[in-house]
Design an enzyme around this catalytic site. Structure first.
Site, PDB file in Angstrom:
ATOM      1  CB  VAL A  79       5.971  46.076  47.395  1.00 21.63           C
ATOM      2  CG1 VAL A  79       6.225  44.634  46.995  1.00 21.63           C
ATOM      3  CG2 VAL A  79       6.134  47.021  46.206  1.00 21.63           C
ATOM      4  CE1 TYR A 137      12.878  50.567  36.264  1.00 23.87           C
ATOM      5  CE2 TYR A 137      14.754  51.043  34.849  1.00 23.87           C
ATOM      6  CZ  TYR A 137      14.021  50.150  35.591  1.00 23.87           C
ATOM      7  OH  TYR A 137      14.427  48.836  35.690  1.00 23.87           O
ATOM      8  CE  LYS A 142      14.570  49.225  39.074  1.00 20.68           C
ATOM      9  NZ  LYS A 142      14.256  48.072  39.933  1.00 20.68           N
ATOM     10  CB  THR A 148      10.151  41.111  31.331  1.00 24.31           C
ATOM     11  OG1 THR A 148      10.467  42.497  31.466  1.00 24.31           O
ATOM     12  CG2 THR A 148      11.277  40.261  31.873  1.00 24.31           C
TER      13      THR A 148
HETATM   14  N1  LIG Z   1      12.998  44.105  31.828  1.00 21.83           N
HETATM   15  C1  LIG Z   1      14.117  44.800  31.881  1.00 21.83           C
HETATM   16  O1  LIG Z   1      14.716  45.166  30.830  1.00 21.83           O
HETATM   17  C2  LIG Z   1      14.734  45.117  33.206  1.00 21.83           C
HETATM   18  C3  LIG Z   1      16.051  45.550  33.244  1.00 21.83           C
HETATM   19  C4  LIG Z   1      16.650  45.840  34.459  1.00 21.83           C
HETATM   20  C5  LIG Z   1      15.923  45.694  35.622  1.00 21.83           C
HETATM   21  N2  LIG Z   1      14.628  45.273  35.562  1.00 21.83           N
HETATM   22  C6  LIG Z   1      13.907  45.142  36.824  1.00 21.83           C
HETATM   23  O2  LIG Z   1      13.436  43.824  36.937  1.00 21.83           O
HETATM   24  C7  LIG Z   1      12.335  43.816  37.863  1.00 21.83           C
HETATM   25  C8  LIG Z   1      11.221  42.977  37.269  1.00 21.83           C
HETATM   26  O3  LIG Z   1      10.722  43.647  36.112  1.00 21.83           O
HETATM   27  P1  LIG Z   1      10.258  42.883  34.801  1.00 21.83           P
HETATM   28  O4  LIG Z   1      11.227  43.190  33.755  1.00 21.83           O
HETATM   29  O5  LIG Z   1       9.924  41.463  35.126  1.00 21.83           O
HETATM   30  O6  LIG Z   1       8.956  43.734  34.507  1.00 21.83           O
HETATM   31  P2  LIG Z   1       7.424  43.318  34.377  1.00 21.83           P
HETATM   32  O7  LIG Z   1       7.286  42.198  33.443  1.00 21.83           O
HETATM   33  O8  LIG Z   1       6.713  44.606  34.111  1.00 21.83           O
HETATM   34  O9  LIG Z   1       7.104  42.818  35.844  1.00 21.83           O
HETATM   35  C9  LIG Z   1       7.092  43.688  36.927  1.00 21.83           C
HETATM   36  C10 LIG Z   1       6.534  42.927  38.091  1.00 21.83           C
HETATM   37  O10 LIG Z   1       6.504  43.812  39.228  1.00 21.83           O
HETATM   38  C11 LIG Z   1       5.229  43.670  39.818  1.00 21.83           C
HETATM   39  N3  LIG Z   1       4.853  44.877  40.531  1.00 21.83           N
HETATM   40  C12 LIG Z   1       4.802  46.151  40.073  1.00 21.83           C
HETATM   41  N4  LIG Z   1       4.386  46.971  41.055  1.00 21.83           N
HETATM   42  C13 LIG Z   1       4.153  46.193  42.143  1.00 21.83           C
HETATM   43  C14 LIG Z   1       3.707  46.433  43.457  1.00 21.83           C
HETATM   44  N5  LIG Z   1       3.379  47.684  43.894  1.00 21.83           N
HETATM   45  N6  LIG Z   1       3.580  45.404  44.326  1.00 21.83           N
HETATM   46  C15 LIG Z   1       3.894  44.159  43.921  1.00 21.83           C
HETATM   47  N7  LIG Z   1       4.328  43.837  42.685  1.00 21.83           N
HETATM   48  C16 LIG Z   1       4.442  44.860  41.813  1.00 21.83           C
HETATM   49  C17 LIG Z   1       4.283  43.382  38.671  1.00 21.83           C
HETATM   50  O11 LIG Z   1       3.133  42.772  39.163  1.00 21.83           O
HETATM   51  P3  LIG Z   1       1.745  42.942  38.351  1.00 21.83           P
HETATM   52  O12 LIG Z   1       1.958  42.299  37.023  1.00 21.83           O
HETATM   53  O13 LIG Z   1       0.758  42.248  39.218  1.00 21.83           O
HETATM   54  O14 LIG Z   1       1.525  44.418  38.220  1.00 21.83           O
HETATM   55  C18 LIG Z   1       5.117  42.432  37.836  1.00 21.83           C
HETATM   56  O15 LIG Z   1       5.007  41.119  38.317  1.00 21.83           O
HETATM   57  C19 LIG Z   1      11.962  45.281  38.086  1.00 21.83           C
HETATM   58  O16 LIG Z   1      12.453  45.706  39.344  1.00 21.83           O
HETATM   59  C20 LIG Z   1      12.674  46.006  36.955  1.00 21.83           C
HETATM   60  O17 LIG Z   1      12.987  47.347  37.279  1.00 21.83           O
HETATM   61  C21 LIG Z   1      14.029  44.972  34.393  1.00 21.83           C
END
Ligand SMILES: NC(=O)c1ccc[n+]([C@@H]2O[C@H](COP(=O)([O-])OP(=O)(O)OC[C@H]3O[C@@H](n4cnc5c(N)ncnc54)[C@H](OP(=O)(O)O)[C@@H]3O)[C@@H](O)[C@H]2O)c1
Length: 184
Positions: free
Chosen positions: A5, A93, A97, A128
């Site tokens: 992205v 972070y 956000k 995750t």
């Molecule tokens: N886990 C939590 O506790 C939590 C809580 C609140 C919000 N969130 C939000 O949930 C969303 C998903 O996170 P997650 O928890 O699933 O984390 P994750 O397991 O680390 O996954 C993050 C995803 O974002 C992708 N990504 C990172 N940089 C990117 C880029 N420049 N272009 C395209 N894709 C990119 C990664 O792809 P690659 O693997 O290919 O790098 C991965 O698929 C995020 O926005 C995070 O801030 C997470």
């Protein structure tokens, strides 16, 4: 498709290939541990903004035209309780956000005329890779995804997916902080 992205060529190609899109979910995000006084904090903040804020805006702009042609559709931005509570352990972070929350609110206004629903999804910890090392209660990804789709179907503008996040959101209007104190 492989999609970075932060890569203008990549998101333009994705938007070109998916002209039938009716729902864009901006889920890509990074989270690095650290406080704003650490060495390298400026670079860390820039990195977070590149993906979590500018990536979100770039993707939304790239797909907005097709969403309009396809009846408006929806954009769901994955945000966080960290939009509202900033802790030193994840400070850059949290700043990103917060900015992404403001971006989401701005996009909602900008895309209202073309009838694109813009939803902000706020979550606490989800089980995750992002938080694999943290020993804290976590929601299941499936529960968060279910609530995301329910919010879109209900025409909502915002959804908080767990009790803590709902309490923090409710506390914003009365000035109660996460530790239970109120500002003087
Ligand atoms: N886990 C939590 O506790 C939590 C809580 C609140 C919000 N969130 C939000 O949930 C969303 C998903 O996170 P997650 O928890 O699933 O984390 P994750 O397991 O680390 O996954 C993050 C995803 O974002 C992708 N990504 C990172 N940089 C990117 C880029 N420049 N272009 C395209 N894709 C990119 C990664 O792809 P690659 O693997 O290919 O790098 C991965 O698929 C995020 O926005 C995070 O801030 C997470």
């Amino acid at each position: 498709m492989v999609l970075d992205v932060t890569d203008p060529g990549a998101f333009a190609a994705a938007a070109d290939a998916a002209r039938d899109v009716t729902l864009l979910i901006n889920n890509a995000g990074i989270a690095r541990l650290g406080s704003l006084t650490d060495d390298g904090a400026l670079d860390a903040l820039r990195d977070h903004f590149e993906t979590n804020v500018f990536g979100m805006l770039a993707m939304s702009r790239a797909f907005a035209g097709s969403l309009a042609v396809n009846g408006g559709g929806a954009i769901l931005n994955v945000l966080s309780v960290a939009s509202w509570v900033n802790r030193p352990i994840l400070s850059a972070y949290g700043v990103s956000k917060s900015a992404a929350w403001a971006l989401t609110n701005g996009l909602r206004q900008s895309l209202r005329e073309q009838r694109t629903q813009v939803v902000g999804l706020h979550a606490g910890f989800i089980d995750t890779d992002l938080v694999r090392g943290l020993e804290v209660p976590k929601a299941t990804p499936a529960d968060v995804v279910r609530q995301a789709y329910e919010a879109i179907e209900a025409g909502a503008e915002e959804v908080s997916t767990d009790e803590l996040t709902r309490q923090v959101k409710a506390g914003l209007s009365v000035g109660i902080y996460l530790n239970g104190t109120a500002p003087r």
